[in-house]
Design a protein around this motif. Structure first.
Motif, PDB file in Angstrom:
ATOM      1  N   CYS A  61     -17.404 -62.505   8.379  1.00  0.00           N
ATOM      2  CA  CYS A  61     -17.662 -61.104   8.021  1.00  0.00           C
ATOM      3  C   CYS A  61     -17.428 -60.913   6.526  1.00  0.00           C
ATOM      4  CB  CYS A  61     -16.761 -60.174   8.831  1.00  0.00           C
ATOM      5  SG  CYS A  61     -17.101 -58.425   8.525  1.00  0.00           S
ATOM      6  N   ALA A  68     -20.396 -63.368  15.620  1.00  0.00           N
ATOM      7  CA  ALA A  68     -20.251 -62.021  16.177  1.00  0.00           C
ATOM      8  C   ALA A  68     -19.264 -61.984  17.335  1.00  0.00           C
ATOM      9  CB  ALA A  68     -21.613 -61.482  16.623  1.00  0.00           C
ATOM     10  N   GLU A 128     -16.060 -59.550  17.477  1.00  0.00           N
ATOM     11  CA  GLU A 128     -15.829 -58.634  18.599  1.00  0.00           C
ATOM     12  C   GLU A 128     -14.460 -58.868  19.228  1.00  0.00           C
ATOM     13  OE1 GLU A 128     -17.852 -57.157  22.795  1.00  0.00           O
ATOM     14  OE2 GLU A 128     -18.560 -59.023  21.889  1.00  0.00           O
ATOM     15  N   SER A 179     -25.154 -59.049  12.100  1.00  0.00           N
ATOM     16  CA  SER A 179     -24.193 -57.955  12.274  1.00  0.00           C
ATOM     17  C   SER A 179     -23.709 -57.830  13.711  1.00  0.00           C
ATOM     18  CB  SER A 179     -24.807 -56.633  11.826  1.00  0.00           C
ATOM     19  OG  SER A 179     -25.881 -56.278  12.669  1.00  0.00           O
ATOM     20  N   TYR A 180     -22.607 -57.133  13.834  1.00  0.00           N
ATOM     21  CA  TYR A 180     -22.050 -56.739  15.125  1.00  0.00           C
ATOM     22  C   TYR A 180     -21.692 -55.264  14.998  1.00  0.00           C
ATOM     23  CZ  TYR A 180     -18.623 -55.726  18.697  1.00  0.00           C
ATOM     24  OH  TYR A 180     -17.953 -55.121  19.729  1.00  0.00           O
ATOM     25  N   THR A 181     -22.095 -54.450  15.976  1.00  0.00           N
ATOM     26  CA  THR A 181     -21.797 -53.021  15.956  1.00  0.00           C
ATOM     27  C   THR A 181     -20.806 -52.692  17.057  1.00  0.00           C
ATOM     28  OG1 THR A 181     -23.981 -52.491  15.079  1.00  0.00           O
ATOM     29  CG2 THR A 181     -22.777 -50.698  16.161  1.00  0.00           C
ATOM     30  N   GLU A 182     -19.749 -51.992  16.687  1.00  0.00           N
ATOM     31  CA  GLU A 182     -18.731 -51.525  17.635  1.00  0.00           C
ATOM     32  C   GLU A 182     -18.829 -50.001  17.703  1.00  0.00           C
ATOM     33  OE1 GLU A 182     -15.385 -51.580  20.241  1.00  0.00           O
ATOM     34  OE2 GLU A 182     -16.663 -53.216  19.568  1.00  0.00           O
TER      35      GLU A 182
END
Length: 163
Positions: free
Chosen positions: A100, A71, A75, A121-124
């Motif tokens: 990813c 992650a 990012e 997951s990674y949320t932007e």
């Protein structure tokens, strides 16, 4: 949805058109969200009425998708493309090497979510100032907006010559 505009947007993305510009055009074509499947190299676009459109992604030199989702690297890669340091194809290659497997962009939810093969997951989030996408004020003056982490500047339109 407008399939021709969506196809133009795919081409523009790989031509390194900034993400906020592509998103504005997609939203104008009726797109509410999309998912990029990096395993199959396909994007699926969705409108508000559940209509879908599936398109291949023309990425060359596809790297292997790492087994472990990183992650922090995803990012950092998002920040690099926001700063204009890399283009879209390189962005995709880097997030794939960081594990990813797919990502989804939600216009109404104002976020992009990047997923690994195991659901990590990674949320932007998109900055609040980015929505709605209206870069010009009512008088048509210069206006700076932050759209999805990118600074976007709109210039006033030149007066048209009378005929």
């Amino acid at each position: 949805m407008n399939p021709a505009t969506i196809a133009d947007c795919m081409q523009a993305s790989f031509g390194d058109t900034p993400f906020p510009v592509v998103v504005q055009r997609l939203a104008g074509a009726g797109v509410a969200a999309y998912t990029a499947d990096l395993i199959a190299l396909r994007k699926t676009y969705y409108d508000a009425d559940a209509e879908t459109l599936d398109k291949p992604m023309p990425l060359t030199d596809k790297p292997a998708i790492a087994a472990r989702f990183d992650a922090a690297t995803v990012e950092a890669t998002v920040k690099a493309i926001q700063r204009g340091e890399i283009g879209y194809a390189e962005f995709l290659r880097r997030i794939m090497r960081a594990g990813c497997a797919r990502y989804s962009v939600f216009f109404g939810g104002r976020k992009a979510v990047y997923f690994g093969r195991d659901g990590d997951s990674y949320t932007e989030p998109f900055p609040a100032a980015a929505w709605p996408l209206k870069p010009r004020d009512a008088g048509g003056s210069l206006r700076r907006r932050f759209i999805f982490g990118f600074a976007v500047i709109s210039l006033p339109r030149a007066p048209s010559a009378s005929r």
